[in-house]
Design a protein around this motif. Structure first.
Motif, PDB file in Angstrom:
ATOM      1  N   HIS A  92       0.872  -1.170   0.000  1.00 56.00           N
ATOM      2  CA  HIS A  92       0.000   0.000   0.000  1.00 56.00           C
ATOM      3  C   HIS A  92       0.916   1.228   0.000  1.00 56.00           C
ATOM      4  N   PHE A  93       1.007   1.895  -1.136  1.00 54.51           N
ATOM      5  CA  PHE A  93       1.898   3.046  -1.271  1.00 54.51           C
ATOM      6  C   PHE A  93       1.124   4.347  -1.061  1.00 54.51           C
ATOM      7  N   LEU A  94       1.682   5.231  -0.239  1.00 57.10           N
ATOM      8  CA  LEU A  94       1.066   6.524   0.038  1.00 57.10           C
ATOM      9  C   LEU A  94       1.851   7.613  -0.679  1.00 57.10           C
ATOM     10  N   CYS A  95       1.151   8.465  -1.409  1.00 63.75           N
ATOM     11  CA  CYS A  95       1.816   9.550  -2.128  1.00 63.75           C
ATOM     12  C   CYS A  95       1.009  10.835  -1.968  1.00 63.75           C
ATOM     13  N   THR A  96       1.657  11.973  -2.158  1.00 62.46           N
ATOM     14  CA  THR A  96       0.947  13.248  -2.051  1.00 62.46           C
ATOM     15  C   THR A  96       0.288  13.635  -3.369  1.00 62.46           C
ATOM     16  N   ARG A  97       0.745  13.046  -4.457  1.00 62.99           N
ATOM     17  CA  ARG A  97       0.095  13.259  -5.752  1.00 62.99           C
ATOM     18  C   ARG A  97       0.354  12.035  -6.621  1.00 62.99           C
ATOM     19  N   PHE A  98      -0.603  11.720  -7.466  1.00 68.76           N
ATOM     20  CA  PHE A  98      -0.442  10.576  -8.352  1.00 68.76           C
ATOM     21  C   PHE A  98       0.538  10.931  -9.464  1.00 68.76           C
ATOM     22  N   GLU A  99       1.561  10.113  -9.613  1.00 67.50           N
ATOM     23  CA  GLU A  99       2.574  10.317 -10.645  1.00 67.50           C
ATOM     24  C   GLU A  99       2.575   9.088 -11.550  1.00 67.50           C
ATOM     25  N   PRO A 100       1.947   9.174 -12.710  1.00 63.90           N
ATOM     26  CA  PRO A 100       1.823   8.011 -13.600  1.00 63.90           C
ATOM     27  C   PRO A 100       3.156   7.357 -13.933  1.00 63.90           C
ATOM     28  N   ASP A 101       4.210   8.153 -14.107  1.00 62.38           N
ATOM     29  CA  ASP A 101       5.510   7.579 -14.456  1.00 62.38           C
ATOM     30  C   ASP A 101       6.082   6.744 -13.314  1.00 62.38           C
ATOM     31  N   VAL A 102       5.825   7.170 -12.088  1.00 62.31           N
ATOM     32  CA  VAL A 102       6.307   6.415 -10.929  1.00 62.31           C
ATOM     33  C   VAL A 102       5.566   5.089 -10.826  1.00 62.31           C
ATOM     34  N   SER A 132       6.445  -1.929 -14.344  1.00 63.87           N
ATOM     35  CA  SER A 132       7.377  -2.508 -15.306  1.00 63.87           C
ATOM     36  C   SER A 132       8.516  -3.252 -14.615  1.00 63.87           C
ATOM     37  N   THR A 133       8.862  -2.832 -13.404  1.00 62.89           N
ATOM     38  CA  THR A 133       9.933  -3.493 -12.662  1.00 62.89           C
ATOM     39  C   THR A 133       9.434  -4.749 -11.962  1.00 62.89           C
ATOM     40  N   PHE A 134       8.214  -4.673 -11.428  1.00 65.21           N
ATOM     41  CA  PHE A 134       7.613  -5.810 -10.715  1.00 65.21           C
ATOM     42  C   PHE A 134       6.232  -6.110 -11.321  1.00 65.21           C
ATOM     43  N   PRO A 135       6.191  -6.734 -12.501  1.00 64.62           N
ATOM     44  CA  PRO A 135       4.904  -6.950 -13.188  1.00 64.62           C
ATOM     45  C   PRO A 135       3.909  -7.784 -12.391  1.00 64.62           C
ATOM     46  N   TYR A 136       4.395  -8.593 -11.453  1.00 61.96           N
ATOM     47  CA  TYR A 136       3.519  -9.501 -10.720  1.00 61.96           C
ATOM     48  C   TYR A 136       3.199  -8.984  -9.317  1.00 61.96           C
ATOM     49  N   LEU A 137       3.630  -7.778  -9.008  1.00 67.29           N
ATOM     50  CA  LEU A 137       3.475  -7.246  -7.655  1.00 67.29           C
ATOM     51  C   LEU A 137       2.022  -6.873  -7.368  1.00 67.29           C
ATOM     52  N   LYS A 138       1.557  -7.230  -6.171  1.00 70.51           N
ATOM     53  CA  LYS A 138       0.232  -6.810  -5.713  1.00 70.51           C
ATOM     54  C   LYS A 138       0.402  -5.481  -4.979  1.00 70.51           C
ATOM     55  N   PHE A 139      -0.124  -4.409  -5.545  1.00 69.59           N
ATOM     56  CA  PHE A 139       0.018  -3.114  -4.887  1.00 69.59           C
ATOM     57  C   PHE A 139      -1.097  -2.161  -5.296  1.00 69.59           C
ATOM     58  N   LYS A 140      -1.319  -1.175  -4.429  1.00 62.85           N
ATOM     59  CA  LYS A 140      -2.237  -0.077  -4.709  1.00 62.85           C
ATOM     60  C   LYS A 140      -1.566   1.218  -4.279  1.00 62.85           C
ATOM     61  N   VAL A 141      -1.908   2.285  -4.963  1.00 59.21           N
ATOM     62  CA  VAL A 141      -1.371   3.601  -4.632  1.00 59.21           C
ATOM     63  C   VAL A 141      -2.518   4.467  -4.113  1.00 59.21           C
ATOM     64  N   TYR A 142      -2.298   5.106  -2.977  1.00 58.01           N
ATOM     65  CA  TYR A 142      -3.319   5.942  -2.354  1.00 58.01           C
ATOM     66  C   TYR A 142      -2.781   7.367  -2.228  1.00 58.01           C
ATOM     67  N   ARG A 143      -3.643   8.316  -2.460  1.00 57.62           N
ATOM     68  CA  ARG A 143      -3.226   9.709  -2.323  1.00 57.62           C
ATOM     69  C   ARG A 143      -3.416  10.173  -0.886  1.00 57.62           C
ATOM     70  N   LEU A 190      -2.228   6.724   8.130  1.00 55.85           N
ATOM     71  CA  LEU A 190      -2.373   5.533   7.287  1.00 55.85           C
ATOM     72  C   LEU A 190      -3.638   4.744   7.613  1.00 55.85           C
ATOM     73  N   ALA A 191      -4.079   4.767   8.878  1.00 56.05           N
ATOM     74  CA  ALA A 191      -5.296   4.033   9.247  1.00 56.05           C
ATOM     75  C   ALA A 191      -6.535   4.622   8.588  1.00 56.05           C
ATOM     76  N   ASP A 192      -6.478   5.898   8.221  1.00 54.76           N
ATOM     77  CA  ASP A 192      -7.603   6.551   7.545  1.00 54.76           C
ATOM     78  C   ASP A 192      -7.552   6.363   6.034  1.00 54.76           C
ATOM     79  N   ILE A 193      -6.408   5.913   5.526  1.00 53.18           N
ATOM     80  CA  ILE A 193      -6.201   5.867   4.078  1.00 53.18           C
ATOM     81  C   ILE A 193      -6.362   4.461   3.515  1.00 53.18           C
ATOM     82  N   ILE A 194      -5.758   3.485   4.185  1.00 48.84           N
ATOM     83  CA  ILE A 194      -5.807   2.122   3.655  1.00 48.84           C
ATOM     84  C   ILE A 194      -7.195   1.524   3.866  1.00 48.84           C
ATOM     85  N   PRO A 195      -7.566   0.475   3.121  1.00 49.89           N
ATOM     86  CA  PRO A 195      -8.913  -0.100   3.216  1.00 49.89           C
ATOM     87  C   PRO A 195      -9.276  -0.539   4.633  1.00 49.89           C
TER      88      PRO A 195
END
Length: 277
Positions: A99-109, A115-126, A155-160
């Protein structure tokens, strides 16, 4: 709060030195590596080799391990190194969800992670940086004043809501052991566990203004407070929510705005709420 206080914590963590960022296309499909995955470079996002597909061992079950980290283009090398080290040393790498936390969504990131971890289970949250606008006091290092440095408080308010436990890790760490060992730490009914260090002079984390004010100094009465590392935490998210720990940390940030009671970023309010508990 529960602590694990062996010299290097339950796991051995090493500071990240460097992760090689090489623009390349993979040339073999062995080990689950896909062919021809190339991402065009951007001015600020480095290129990484595609990692192999890490698969679960035969003894793995379906239990998920939830890991939260902040995500920023400036520290992407550290994030990549941390993720790779977790997958490399895990017996059940497919059970790890990020669960990645960012201040703004950056499509390139995000594209770089995919592309580095094609099989990785992840979500990005603002993380809405407005939540800490006006609450951050200037510290002795400018890097500590960045809103994303305070995202761990929220983080407790952001993640599912169905995520009950999470491991929070800073992005300047690499793991040299199985993340499952950290996940299985017994919290002993506490809200979180973190590596503790009791040989530091705890009084130095707060100013003379704090210790000279009896109403503030008595905060630690009946407690045996020690420094602990908020960059490595196992958090009972339900207990955090129920105990209103976000609000309790914010209350100390508000005190800091009125009178300077500490110098270092987001760590001292954590200590005020949790150290010695």
């Amino acid at each position: 709060m529960a602590f694990y206080n062996s010299p290097l914590g339950l796991l051995s963590f090493l500071l990240l030195l460097l992760l090689s960022a090489t623009a390349t296309a993979t040339t073999s499909s062995s080990g689950g590596i896909r062919l021809g995955i190339i991402r065009k470079p951007t001015p600020y996002v480095p290129i990484f080799r595609e990692a192999p597909a890490f698969r679960n061992g035969e003894s793995c079950n379906d239990n998920r391990i939830h890991v939260t980290m902040t995500l920023d283009a400036n520290y992407l090398r550290g994030t990549m190194a941390a993720v790779l080290s977790m997958l490399q040393h895990s017996m059940c790498p497919e059970n790890v969800e990020f669960h990645f936390l960012c201040t703004r969504f950056e499509p390139d990131v995000e594209a770089s992670i995919k592309s580095t971890f094609p099989y990785l289970k992840f979500k990005v949250y603002r993380f809405d940086s407005n939540r800490v606008r006006g609450k951050i006091s200037k510290s002795i290092r400018q890097a500590l004043d960045q809103p994303l440095n305070y995202a761990r408080i929220y983080l407790a308010d952001i993640i599912p809501a169905d995520v009950k436990r999470v491991i929070y890790l800073d992005s300047d760490l690499v793991l040299v052991d199985d993340i499952a060992k950290l996940w299985e730490v017994d919290l002993e009914g506490k809200v979180l566990a973190a590596p503790e260090y009791c040989h530091a002079n705890f009084t130095k984390y707060f100013t003379i203004l704090f210790w000279s004010d009896k109403s503030l100094a008595m905060t630690f009465d009946g407690r045996k407070p020690c420094y602990f590392n908020t960059g490595v935490m196992v958090v009972d998210v339900d207990k955090w929510r129920q105990g209103r720990y976000t609000q309790r940390v914010e209350e100390w940030m508000a005190v800091q705005k009125q009178k300077r009671i500490y110098q270092l970023g987001s760590l001292p309010p954590f200590l005020l709420v949790l150290a010695g508990n």
